[in-house]
Design a protein around this motif. Structure first.
Motif, PDB file in Angstrom:
ATOM      1  N   ALA B 262      58.151  31.843  39.375  1.00 46.71           N
ATOM      2  CA  ALA B 262      59.097  31.034  40.145  1.00 46.71           C
ATOM      3  C   ALA B 262      60.521  31.529  39.930  1.00 46.71           C
ATOM      4  CB  ALA B 262      58.985  29.573  39.716  1.00 46.71           C
ATOM      5  N   SER B 264      63.650  30.356  39.388  1.00 48.47           N
ATOM      6  CA  SER B 264      64.141  29.024  39.009  1.00 48.47           C
ATOM      7  C   SER B 264      65.514  29.041  38.329  1.00 48.47           C
ATOM      8  CB  SER B 264      63.120  28.362  38.076  1.00 48.47           C
ATOM      9  OG  SER B 264      62.856  29.224  36.987  1.00 48.47           O
ATOM     10  N   ALA B 267      68.039  26.214  39.292  1.00 45.47           N
ATOM     11  CA  ALA B 267      67.646  24.921  38.724  1.00 45.47           C
ATOM     12  C   ALA B 267      68.027  24.869  37.247  1.00 45.47           C
ATOM     13  CB  ALA B 267      66.149  24.701  38.901  1.00 45.47           C
ATOM     14  N   ASP B 268      67.853  25.974  36.571  1.00 47.93           N
ATOM     15  CA  ASP B 268      68.193  26.041  35.151  1.00 47.93           C
ATOM     16  C   ASP B 268      69.701  25.862  34.965  1.00 47.93           C
ATOM     17  OD1 ASP B 268      67.819  26.376  32.461  1.00 47.93           O
ATOM     18  OD2 ASP B 268      67.515  28.534  32.523  1.00 47.93           O
ATOM     19  N   PHE B 274      62.876  21.661  32.152  1.00 45.77           N
ATOM     20  CA  PHE B 274      61.714  22.498  32.427  1.00 45.77           C
ATOM     21  C   PHE B 274      60.552  22.061  31.538  1.00 45.77           C
ATOM     22  CE2 PHE B 274      63.006  26.498  34.799  1.00 45.77           C
ATOM     23  CZ  PHE B 274      64.237  26.008  35.215  1.00 45.77           C
ATOM     24  N   LEU B 284      58.375  25.808  34.253  1.00 45.63           N
ATOM     25  CA  LEU B 284      58.797  25.432  35.605  1.00 45.63           C
ATOM     26  C   LEU B 284      59.692  24.191  35.525  1.00 45.63           C
ATOM     27  CD1 LEU B 284      55.390  25.777  37.513  1.00 45.63           C
ATOM     28  CD2 LEU B 284      57.327  27.364  37.546  1.00 45.63           C
ATOM     29  N   PRO B 285      60.614  24.073  36.479  1.00 44.55           N
ATOM     30  CA  PRO B 285      61.420  22.853  36.521  1.00 44.55           C
ATOM     31  C   PRO B 285      60.495  21.653  36.738  1.00 44.55           C
ATOM     32  CG  PRO B 285      62.255  24.500  38.068  1.00 44.55           C
ATOM     33  CD  PRO B 285      60.931  24.994  37.575  1.00 44.55           C
ATOM     34  N   SER B 293      64.339  16.592  40.878  1.00 42.16           N
ATOM     35  CA  SER B 293      64.409  17.183  39.538  1.00 42.16           C
ATOM     36  C   SER B 293      64.961  16.152  38.572  1.00 42.16           C
ATOM     37  CB  SER B 293      65.325  18.398  39.551  1.00 42.16           C
ATOM     38  OG  SER B 293      66.678  17.975  39.554  1.00 42.16           O
ATOM     39  N   LEU B 300      63.796  20.152  44.459  1.00 42.41           N
ATOM     40  CA  LEU B 300      63.141  21.457  44.455  1.00 42.41           C
ATOM     41  C   LEU B 300      61.926  21.435  45.362  1.00 42.41           C
ATOM     42  CD1 LEU B 300      63.420  21.720  40.632  1.00 42.41           C
ATOM     43  CD2 LEU B 300      64.338  23.473  42.130  1.00 42.41           C
ATOM     44  N   GLY B 304      59.382  28.080  44.261  1.00 45.20           N
ATOM     45  CA  GLY B 304      60.331  28.065  43.161  1.00 45.20           C
ATOM     46  C   GLY B 304      60.029  26.972  42.151  1.00 45.20           C
ATOM     47  N   VAL B 305      59.067  26.102  42.481  1.00 45.91           N
ATOM     48  CA  VAL B 305      58.751  25.020  41.545  1.00 45.91           C
ATOM     49  C   VAL B 305      57.255  24.733  41.458  1.00 45.91           C
ATOM     50  CG1 VAL B 305      59.122  23.199  43.259  1.00 45.91           C
ATOM     51  CG2 VAL B 305      59.418  22.687  40.833  1.00 45.91           C
TER      52      VAL B 305
END
Ligand code: FAD
Ligand code: FAD
Ligand code: FES
Lengths: 104, 457, 375
Positions: B262, B264, B267-268, B274, B284-285, B293, B300, B304-305
């Motif tokens: 992903a 991500s 998001a991080d 995560f 993963l988120p 999230s 998300l 990507g998730v």
């Protein structure tokens, strides 16, 4: 058989497109409109750049702008990410030297 | 009250469907994508001037590709589309974007991250030799450039994309030397009960195998790759077959990949929590059933998730957009049955679990890689260096190992060495992979030009 | 059981200051235990810019900096590890005549402290360093300054201290400190207890809270210097570079590592949080740094940056650290709040504090850093 000089990539289709001329390490190379810089260079040779850390030539890896393995230099000292930059006429790419720092 | 500002990052299937729902509710979202055109990975568009039809490009998925492209086209004029724009930092309600060499700061009320995935890789000796590409790269060469990555291509890895890309190569007239799957044949039988929830995909998979067999492409299951040979370009690949025999394949290109990882980073950076996902063996988120999230205002969707594929990405995009509307206090969009979307996603989730059983991540192979294998392509860091940081320098997890060895410190920010690196580090310490953590993301998520122009207020 | 956690000296905090003090105390045969909340060198000491610079420092700090500089050259021998210290020289440039004048004044002052600086004109500087921009009016060169890899130094000190018999306890968050008749009693979040007649507080930006608990509050705030690094290019910028200016927005500093990346910082700080223990990178500052980088070395304009970061650093109101014995509690010593320039000082701080703790005095003047100045 395998190995030696020559292109890395092989064209399979879409051969009917206007051509574009660029230079790779001083040699004139003909590409087609819509090719990326990576495609144009690797249809002609087998390297985009040398690893900075002495472990040999590199020719890109992911083709989707994620690995950053395909950054090339132009003779003018600018940087292009070869897999996500379309060719334009007159581009002059170098794959062996690194023209940095350019002075003046 | 001004209309709330909603941003969607990613114009693949997830981002497209999310934008569609937002537009239907009367919003005008900003849709940002690094690519020149919409479509994302699977429905990636070929450059202007190319003539192949959707059927040639997307095979059985041509209908879906047309539908997603059509949906996006219908949004033009009703969204702010920012193509060729890199979202490079996200925090505290602000997204930083580079577009056409200029820096832009976008404040938002809600953001949907539909950033997709990239190939998940493991290193093998020789994987930096020119002619070695990721599986995704092999497919992109074909889809977007009408090229094969070589004259005689060896495909290596595991997962549905392995067979799909090999079959696409055969169909396009390229020579495929062999398909080498690290998953043992028995694994697929074990996965059948889970995968039976999506019979149409099982049938598609069988058809791919049949096409490869008919073309005379050897398919080996349960292999262990040993090395890619060649100095300045690939000349072949050596592997150990399921029976333990060493074999060498002649070829001038290798396409390799083990399913997906992903994307991500944003998001991080946004601060999302995560969790380690046992199924895909990666962090993963965390999201709720609809894509919220842990950070207010950040949603998300897609690979990507969830890593559940393109169809799931479309559903996830719709659900996330619906959640945005709900949280903004806007009326629910017409024609979206959230319960049904969630049920479909749950079914796809079962299939994803089946895929993970059928095509397992070969942690054991990675743990045994020779010390001189380059793990980090960007910084040229070997497995031996990484192991020494785990033992002699007592690095308990990836960020400490990164500080000591520079693993994951390069241009790709650990996208291609992070997961395998964690496996190597953990194995050297005799711990499970998740104990090695994950490399923290840092801005910019991709290289950013020092020459970028900044608007001076 | 309690005897196990007893030593001559307890050190609170395993950054460079704590780790180096532990190392030099062991050189003197003193039994020492170091308690670190996370891993040694994970905070400011592990994420800083890596400047081993003396020029530009507060002049009365030069004796300490000089002592530290001598140790930097000996680190491979002392620690048994290479920390990538390169005495490449350090060049500060000026863009305006008044800043050149400031440089000259500083040079005259630093001479009395044994630091020789060379002032060169713009053209002479460009002859030597052709990549400098035309805007550079001149510079001040310190030939024996340089840079090192911050990610390696504090952990290497901690390992060497451990090798020589120090007890290094990581993942040990000290949550309570008490004075007893026989000395100090420290308790960790995990409930473990340590005792020693001597305590050194080297808790970086967190040191202020601990000093306050001893009734010695100091005006300290936490901020995050902003760092970034470019992709690797051929090694060309040999000296560490900086700017002399009175305008914060013009400050930029950079160094190229031999592998090729250019590390940089400057133009302001971001917020840092003592509770989350993280400092934010401000994108506006990163972008501002770009223009200052191009201003000094235009060729950097061709490159991309690949990463940014920050770190939690403690700044005192007068921009000087707190170092030396407590003004109130006997057996208590401080070495914290290094105001963005503690990396260079680290080895020297360790040696001086060890000397002070073991012998009761030190040959290096510390008076300007005594905590009593805020009392
Ligand atoms: C190379 C590749 C090939 C694949 N091929 C297939 C296939 O043939 N069949 C199949 O079923 N599945 C395939 N997959 C899986 C497939 O990606 C998905 O299931 C589907 O594309 C997921 O859709 P998405 O909308 O989540 O993400 P994507 O389609 O990947 O779209 C994400 C978009 O976000 C953009 N983006 C990401 N980060 C940023 C950023 N920071 N700034 C700006 N834009 C950003 C990307 O440019 C991309 O366009 C493939 C995956 C990859 C990586
Ligand atoms: C981004 C940045 C750039 C810099 N650049 C330079 C430079 O180029 N040159 C230079 O000379 N200096 C520089 N500095 C400053 C330099 O890094 C610091 O002054 C120096 O590292 C301080 O070391 P320290 O040991 O005092 O603090 P730290 O490294 O912060 O160590 C303090 C330690 O104490 C621990 N601790 C705190 N409270 C407790 C507790 N209750 N229990 C247990 N442990 C605790 C912390 O976990 C931490 O590890 C920079 C700083 C930063 C942040
Ligand atoms: S080939 Fe990976 S970024 Fe270009």
């Amino acid at each position: 058989m395998m190995g030696g000089a020559g292109p890395l990539l092989q064209r399979l289709d879409e051969l009917v497109r206007p051509s574009v001329t660029l230079a790779v390490d001083g040699q004139v190379v003909t590409a087609l409109e819509g090719d990326t810089v990576l495609t144009a260079v690797l249809l002609h040779g087998a390297a985009l750049r040398q690893s900075e850390f002495g472990d040999g030539p590199r020719a890109g890896f992911c083709l989707m702008g994620a690995c950053q393995d395909c950054w090339v230099w132009t003779e003018q000292g600018t940087r292009l990410r070869a897999c996500s930059t379309p060719v334009t006429a007159g581009l002059r790419i170098v794959t062996r030297e690194v023209p940095w720092p350019r002075l003046g | 009250m001004a209309a709330p500002r909603v941003i969607v990052v990613g114009a693949g299937p997830a981002g497209t469907r999310a934008a569609e729902v937002l537009v239907a509710a009367g919003l005008r979202p900003v849709v940002i994508d690094e690519a020149a055109d919409n479509g994302g990975q699977i429905y990636r568009r070929q450059p202007a001037g190319f003539r192949r039809r959707a059927e040639e490009l997307y095979g059985t998925e041509a209908g879906r590709a047309r539908a997603v492209h059509g949906a996006f086209s219908a949004l033009r004029g009703r969204i702010e589309h920012w193509p060729q724009s890199l979202a490079w930092q996200l925090r505290d309600g602000t997204l930083q974007v580079e577009r056409g060499g200029r820096a832009h700061r976008l404040d938002f009320d809600r953001i949907i991250l539909a950033t997709g995935a990239t190939d998940r890789l493991l290193p093998i000796p020789g994987w930096t030799v020119p002619g070695t590409f990721s599986l995704g790269a092999a497919q992109i060469a074909l889809k977007a450039q009408a090229c094969a990555i070589g004259r005689r291509v060896i495909f290596l890895g595991s997962g549905p994309l392995l067979y799909l890309v090999a079959a696409q190569y055969v169909k396009a007239g390229a020579q495929v030397a062999a398909v080498l799957d690290t998953a043992p044949a028995a694994a697929r039988r074990a996965a059948l009960p889970l995968m039976a929830v999506r019979p149409s995909l099982l049938i598609k998979g069988a058809a791919l195998l049949w096409r490869l067999k008919r073309a005379g492409v050897p398919v080996h299951h349960g292999v262990a790759p040993l090395r890619i040979e060649g100095d300045s370009r690939v000349s072949g690949l050596v592997f150990r077959d399921a029976a333990g025999r060493e074999q060498r394949l002649e070829g001038d290109a290798v396409g390799m990949g083990w399913h997906l990882r992903a994307e991500s980073q944003l998001a991080d950076l946004a601060g999302c929590t995560f969790a380690f996902d046992e199924v895909s063996r990666q962090w993963l988120p965390r999201i709720d059933a609809d894509g919220r999230s842990s950070v207010d205002g950040v949603y998300l969707a897609g690979d990507g998730v969830r890593l559940a594929g393109a169809d799931a990405a479309e559903l996830g995009g719709k659900l996330a957009a619906r959640a945005v509307l709900q949280d903004l206090g806007l009326p629910p969009p017409a024609g979206i049955d959230a319960e049904q979307l969630r049920r479909s996603l749950a079914r796809m989730e079962r299939f994803r679990q089946g895929l993970a059983v059928a095509f397992p991540w070969p942690g054991d192979i990675i743990a045994k890689l020779s010390d001189d294998t380059l793990v980090c392509r960007c910084e040229a860091i070997t497995a031996g260096t990484l192991r020494r940081s785990a033992t002699a320098l007592e690095a308990p997890e990836m960020n400490r190992a990164k500080a000591f060895t520079r693993v994951g410190m390069g241009r790709c920010q650990g996208r291609f060495c992070g997961i395998a690196g964690a496996e190597i580090l953990a194995a050297a310490r005799g711990e499970p992979m998740q104990a090695a953590g994950r490399i923290r993301s840092a801005a910019p998520v991709k290289p950013l030009a020092v020459a970028i122009e900044v608007e001076t207020p | 059981m309690a005897a196990v956690n007893q030593s001559d000296v307890l050190i609170l905090g395993g950054g460079m200051m704590g780790a180096a003090t532990a190392f030099f105390l062991r050189q003197r045969g003193v039994s020492v235990t170091l308690l670190e909340r996370g891993l040694c060198g994970q905070q400011a000491s592990g994420v800083n810019f890596g400047n081993v610079r003396r020029q530009g420092r507060f002049l009365p700090q030069l004796p300490l900096a000089n002592r530290s500089r001598l140790l930097w050259s000996r680190l491979p021998e002392l620690l048994g590890e290479d920390v990538e210290f390169l005495p490449t020289g350090h060049l500060r440039v000026a863009y305006r005549p008044e800043h050149l004048a400031m440089m000259e004044e500083y040079r005259d002052g630093s001479r009395n402290y044994g630091l020789e600086l060379e002032i060169i004109g713009g053209n002479a500087a460009r002859d030597r360093y052709p990549w400098l921009s035309q805007e550079v009016l001149g510079g001040s060169f310190s030939v024996e300054d340089g840079h090192a890899n911050p990610r390696l130094v504090a952990p290497a000190f901690a390992r060497a201290a451990k090798r020589d018999g120090a007890r290094i306890v990581e993942n040990c968050d000290v949550v309570a400190i008490e004075c007893e008749a026989t000395g100090f009693r420290l308790e960790s979040a995990g409930g473990e207890v340590w005792r020693a007649p001597v305590l050194q507080v080297s808790a970086g930006a967190w040191g202020g809270r601990i000093a306050a608990s001893f009734g010695e509050a100091v005006p300290i705030i936490a901020r995050g210097p902003q760092m970034g690094v470019t992709e690797p290019v051929p090694y060309a910028l040999h000296p560490v570079l900086g700017v002399t200016t009175k305008t914060v927005g013009e400050v930029v500093y950079l160094r190229q590592v031999t592998r090729g990346n250019i590390v940089f910082g400057g133009t302001g700080h971001g917020p840092a949080d003592l509770d989350t223990r993280r400092a934010k990178v401000m994108p506006e500052i990163t972008l501002q740094q770009f223009s200052q980088l191009r201003r000094m070395v235009p060729a950097i304009g061709a490159l991309r940056i690949i990463r940014t970061w920050s770190g939690v650093e403690g700044y005192l109101r007068d921009d000087r650290p707190v170092m030396g014995p407590s003004g109130k509690v006997s057996g208590l010593f401080y070495a914290f709040g290094f105001c963005g320039h503690g990396f260079q000082l680290g080895p020297g701080v360790g040696e001086v504090m060890a000397e002070l703790i073991a012998t009761g005095s030190t040959t290096t003047p510390l008076a300007p850093f005594h905590i009593g100045r805020f009392a």
